[in-house]
Design a protein around this motif. Sequence first.
Motif, PDB file in Angstrom:
ATOM      1  N   ARG A   4       0.847  -1.229   0.117  1.00 49.27           N
ATOM      2  CA  ARG A   4      -0.058  -0.017  -0.017  1.00 49.27           C
ATOM      3  C   ARG A   4       0.841   1.244  -0.081  1.00 49.27           C
ATOM      4  N   GLN A   5       2.132   1.289   0.658  1.00 48.97           N
ATOM      5  CA  GLN A   5       2.832   2.326   0.625  1.00 48.97           C
ATOM      6  C   GLN A   5       3.250   2.525  -0.837  1.00 48.97           C
ATOM      7  N   TYR A   6       3.707   1.657  -1.495  1.00 49.92           N
ATOM      8  CA  TYR A   6       4.106   1.739  -2.904  1.00 49.92           C
ATOM      9  C   TYR A   6       3.033   2.395  -3.761  1.00 49.92           C
ATOM     10  N   LEU A   7       1.858   2.065  -3.687  1.00 51.95           N
ATOM     11  CA  LEU A   7       0.584   2.685  -4.208  1.00 51.95           C
ATOM     12  C   LEU A   7       0.425   4.015  -3.718  1.00 51.95           C
ATOM     13  N   ARG A   8       0.684   4.345  -2.448  1.00 41.94           N
ATOM     14  CA  ARG A   8       0.440   5.711  -1.948  1.00 41.94           C
ATOM     15  C   ARG A   8       1.616   6.788  -2.527  1.00 41.94           C
ATOM     16  N   GLU A   9       2.895   6.068  -2.588  1.00 36.25           N
ATOM     17  CA  GLU A   9       3.735   7.059  -3.044  1.00 36.25           C
ATOM     18  C   GLU A   9       4.308   6.979  -4.699  1.00 36.25           C
ATOM     19  N   HIS A  10       3.588   6.261  -5.414  1.00 34.07           N
ATOM     20  CA  HIS A  10       3.856   5.853  -6.843  1.00 34.07           C
ATOM     21  C   HIS A  10       2.647   5.712  -7.708  1.00 34.07           C
ATOM     22  N   ARG A  21      -0.671  -3.279 -19.000  1.00 32.71           N
ATOM     23  CA  ARG A  21      -1.122  -4.456 -18.805  1.00 32.71           C
ATOM     24  C   ARG A  21      -2.495  -4.739 -19.327  1.00 32.71           C
ATOM     25  N   GLY A  22      -2.955  -3.616 -19.795  1.00 34.70           N
ATOM     26  CA  GLY A  22      -4.455  -3.760 -20.303  1.00 34.70           C
ATOM     27  C   GLY A  22      -5.595  -3.780 -19.224  1.00 34.70           C
ATOM     28  N   TYR A  23      -5.338  -3.333 -17.982  1.00 35.33           N
ATOM     29  CA  TYR A  23      -6.344  -3.551 -17.004  1.00 35.33           C
ATOM     30  C   TYR A  23      -7.089  -2.123 -17.001  1.00 35.33           C
ATOM     31  N   ASP A  24      -8.454  -2.053 -17.256  1.00 38.13           N
ATOM     32  CA  ASP A  24      -8.898  -0.902 -17.149  1.00 38.13           C
ATOM     33  C   ASP A  24     -10.129  -0.820 -16.256  1.00 38.13           C
ATOM     34  N   ASP A  25     -10.147  -1.880 -15.353  1.00 43.03           N
ATOM     35  CA  ASP A  25     -11.266  -1.960 -14.555  1.00 43.03           C
ATOM     36  C   ASP A  25     -11.061  -1.822 -12.932  1.00 43.03           C
ATOM     37  N   VAL A  26      -9.981  -1.247 -12.696  1.00 42.90           N
ATOM     38  CA  VAL A  26      -9.173  -0.943 -11.535  1.00 42.90           C
ATOM     39  C   VAL A  26      -9.147   0.576 -11.195  1.00 42.90           C
ATOM     40  N   ASP A  27      -9.899   1.045 -10.255  1.00 41.26           N
ATOM     41  CA  ASP A  27      -9.957   2.439  -9.991  1.00 41.26           C
ATOM     42  C   ASP A  27      -9.020   2.732  -8.899  1.00 41.26           C
ATOM     43  N   VAL A  28      -7.909   3.206  -9.388  1.00 41.83           N
ATOM     44  CA  VAL A  28      -6.739   3.427  -8.364  1.00 41.83           C
ATOM     45  C   VAL A  28      -6.990   4.788  -7.633  1.00 41.83           C
ATOM     46  N   ASP A  29      -7.752   5.687  -7.979  1.00 43.23           N
ATOM     47  CA  ASP A  29      -8.174   6.958  -7.280  1.00 43.23           C
ATOM     48  C   ASP A  29      -9.042   6.435  -6.122  1.00 43.23           C
ATOM     49  N   ALA A  30      -9.883   5.617  -6.344  1.00 46.90           N
ATOM     50  CA  ALA A  30     -10.788   5.098  -5.272  1.00 46.90           C
ATOM     51  C   ALA A  30      -9.919   4.526  -4.295  1.00 46.90           C
ATOM     52  N   LEU A  99      -9.488  -1.964   1.311  1.00 44.15           N
ATOM     53  CA  LEU A  99      -8.333  -1.724   0.893  1.00 44.15           C
ATOM     54  C   LEU A  99      -7.471  -3.143   0.348  1.00 44.15           C
ATOM     55  N   GLU A 100      -7.632  -4.072   1.339  1.00 45.77           N
ATOM     56  CA  GLU A 100      -6.857  -5.416   1.260  1.00 45.77           C
ATOM     57  C   GLU A 100      -7.413  -6.009   0.023  1.00 45.77           C
ATOM     58  N   GLN A 101      -8.868  -5.887  -0.038  1.00 50.64           N
ATOM     59  CA  GLN A 101      -9.349  -6.663  -1.233  1.00 50.64           C
ATOM     60  C   GLN A 101      -9.065  -5.836  -2.685  1.00 50.64           C
ATOM     61  N   GLY A 102      -9.023  -4.646  -2.604  1.00 52.76           N
ATOM     62  CA  GLY A 102      -8.643  -3.860  -3.697  1.00 52.76           C
ATOM     63  C   GLY A 102      -6.947  -4.053  -4.217  1.00 52.76           C
ATOM     64  N   LEU A 103      -6.152  -4.052  -3.114  1.00 53.54           N
ATOM     65  CA  LEU A 103      -4.816  -4.454  -3.562  1.00 53.54           C
ATOM     66  C   LEU A 103      -4.477  -5.743  -3.949  1.00 53.54           C
TER      67      LEU A 103
END
Length: 460
Positions: A4-10, A21-30, A99-103
């Motif tokens: 999660r720290q990597y997601l937060r910082e990068h 990778r062609g993943y268009d169904d993941v909402d990073v902002d959410a 958050l864990e499910q999203g990760l």
Amino acid sequence: MIPRQYLREHPDEVRAALDARGYDDVDVDALLEIDAEWRDLKAEGDGLRHERNEVSSKIGQLKQEGKEEEAQAAIEESQELKDEIERVEDRADELEAKLEQGLLELPQIPHEDVPVGEDEADNVERDRVGFDDLRDLPDEVTPHYDLGEELQIIDEARGAKTTGGGFYFLKGDGARLEHALIQFMLDVHREQGYHDIFPPVPVTSASMRGTGQLPKFNHDAYRIGGAEHDEYTDDDLWLCPTAEVPVTNMHREEIMLDDDLPLKYQAYTPNFRREAGEHGTETRGIVRVHQFNKVELVNFVRPDESYDRLWSLIDEACEVIDRLGLPYRTLDLCTGDLTFASARTVDIEVWAPGTDSEDGPEEGGRWLEVSSASNFEEFQARRAGIQYRPERHESAEYLHTLNASGTAVGRVMVAILEYYQNEDGTVDVPEALQPYMGGTEVIEGHDPVGESAVGAGEKE
């Protein structure tokens, strides 16, 4: 899993990786919003606990001083703070689960050297082996499914009858060839320093999550039990889709010592996947089936050694194909064709000359993937909690995991049946396999077993 720290910082790097990778169904902002609210609540909870501790510490003193009204007010304030803390913690726990499910649904970040592309058409060929000295082939090579029927060594019809489409029987020399290939592969990798593992075939959901099969690919796997079998639903078991799952999870939630590494395991298992073919088009033969045998190579290594190990792992898998004398090629998979957990993958594809395909070589026939050698870096280790201590007194770190098929038995058999086919419809047994076939040099087929002269299931 991505920390999660990597997601937060990068976040931009994560977005770029998802796009590649062609993943268009993941909402990073959410996910970032959930993480931000979770951190705010954790800070709020810490503040409330500190405030409650200060209030609670005054209660005894107020009682000793005879200030009962003030003590009672402090007790009530402490209870209100407790209730507020519980509210904050409940919300924080709810966000933590989201958050864990999203990760868990975020794929691995590709290595910087992975070629960018949309799908398998953009994979990059590394080399070809064995095409400079091809054996003489029949003018028309019979596809393995027709040849297997003619030789009475592959029986798809009875497999469909007993189990369903995508399952088959091997008979006589077909069954012997399958057993020979498995033992041959195990012997080759044992020479390479692999330790033998014979794992259980059913695996839990926790194990499937640990290696990345869940939650993304639950529809591709076979679950034991289901709603129609209520007495079995508590088993929480899946049929093994690859030995990677049980073998990697052998060390789930464990901390190894540096002296333990590298670890090299090999395991033969039957594997089960809902692989009906590309959009259901490949319905004949034993290339895309629901049950298949495979020898899997699983490695646990120090992070700074994992890419050197990847190239060695590729060589170890290729040695099987080299000894069998089969022509093959290796491919660098592009970003769009990487598996969910892989940071970099190199495929090994053997040449099967019996059925032409659009992407086959100029000699005709087609390519069959028999191994994917992948470096997962710390992705699986983080999901499964597999760590090591660089030194006994140091903190534990996540190690790196890799695997490769060593190799897929059924597809290698297809290549043998087509490449070693003779003009008269017999098949030469590769020299390396002959000791495992009791000295048999040629598969000549045999008469039908258990059938009348006028055909199976018919009466005169």
